[in-house]
Design an enzyme around this catalytic site. Structure first.
Site, short mmCIF file in Angstrom:
data_model
loop_
_atom_site.label_atom_id
_atom_site.label_comp_id
_atom_site.label_asym_id
_atom_site.label_seq_id
_atom_site.Cartn_x
_atom_site.Cartn_y
_atom_site.Cartn_z
N SER A 86 0.84 -1.19 0.00
CA SER A 86 0.00 0.00 0.00
C SER A 86 0.87 1.24 0.00
O SER A 86 2.07 1.19 0.27
CB SER A 86 -0.96 -0.02 1.19
OG SER A 86 -0.24 -0.11 2.39
N CYS A 87 0.24 2.36 -0.31
CA CYS A 87 0.89 3.65 -0.34
C CYS A 87 1.60 3.91 0.98
O CYS A 87 0.99 3.64 2.03
CB CYS A 87 -0.17 4.72 -0.59
SG CYS A 87 0.45 6.39 -0.55
N PRO A 88 2.84 4.39 1.04
CA PRO A 88 3.63 4.92 -0.07
C PRO A 88 4.66 3.94 -0.60
O PRO A 88 5.59 4.33 -1.30
CB PRO A 88 4.35 6.09 0.61
CG PRO A 88 4.69 5.52 1.96
CD PRO A 88 3.49 4.63 2.32
#
Lengths: 78, 137
Positions: free
Chosen positions: A16-18
């Protein structure tokens, strides 16, 4: 797209981000200027993130596409 | 234009620290200098002996929110401290402890994780922030 000379491939699937852009930043530093890397991610936010990352860092987003729930980006080191 | 992004971390719960680490890492990946200033409970979470401990979640998480956060970590989401370590490796990220908070919590820099670069006061924080954005979490 089959004839692109990709030097490094990064599988950021499931991250997932980042993390996808962090992995891309790490990877692009390992290739010379003008060389290509490929990043595959499953985070839907990565589409806008890689466009922003490319415009901000000056590395070119050569290809951006999606298929089967995966997003694929080809980036050229500036 | 001053590109520096300054983050003031006050809250010490794992969800807020994860959100802060995400913002810091994103800025670093874009090539922006990042300054992080640790106060109170965020500073306490950076103690070397408990950085990976369970720091709980903000009250609004509730039981369902807590389950979702635990599931994300179990599925391989990076711990906030590891996200910050990665951000420091690839960008210009500096983490400073607030000297007043150090005093209140009776901490020395040797008590803190090596992610923390030093201790400074609020004047130094503002000088380093320059004209850039300041975000409080």
């Amino acid at each position: 797209m089959g004839n692109l000379d990709i030097k490094v491939r990064v599988d950021a699937s499931g991250l997932s981000c980042p993390l996808p852009i962090l992995r891309a930043t790490q990877a692009i530093r390992t290739v010379a200027a003008g060389e290509l890397i490929e990043v595959v991610a499953t985070d839907p936010g990565s589409v806008k993130d890689f466009a922003a990352w490319a415009s901000s860092t000056g590395n070119a987003l050569v290809e951006s596409g999606s298929a089967d729930g995966k997003y694929r980006f080809v980036l050229r080191h500036k | 234009m001053d590109e520096t992004v300054s983050l003031v971390l006050f809250s010490g719960t794992d969800d807020k620290l994860t959100a802060a680490a995400t913002l810091a890492a994103g800025a670093a990946a874009l090539g922006k200098p990042v300054k992080i200033f640790l106060q109170y409970w965020a500073l306490a979470a950076f103690r070397a002996d408990r950085i990976k401990a369970d720091h709980g979640l903000a009250p609004e998480a509730g039981a369902a929110g807590a389950a979702a956060v635990r599931a994300a970590l179990a599925a391989g989401q990076s711990h906030w401290s590891e996200t910050l370590r990665a951000a420091k490796e690839l960008g210009e990220v500096e983490i400073q402890a607030c000297s007043a908070s150090m005093d209140i919590l009776k901490l020395q820099q040797s008590d803190l994780d090596s992610l923390v670069d030093g201790v400074e006061g609020v004047a130094a924080f503002y000088i380093n922030a320059g004209e850039g954005q300041i975000i409080f979490i």
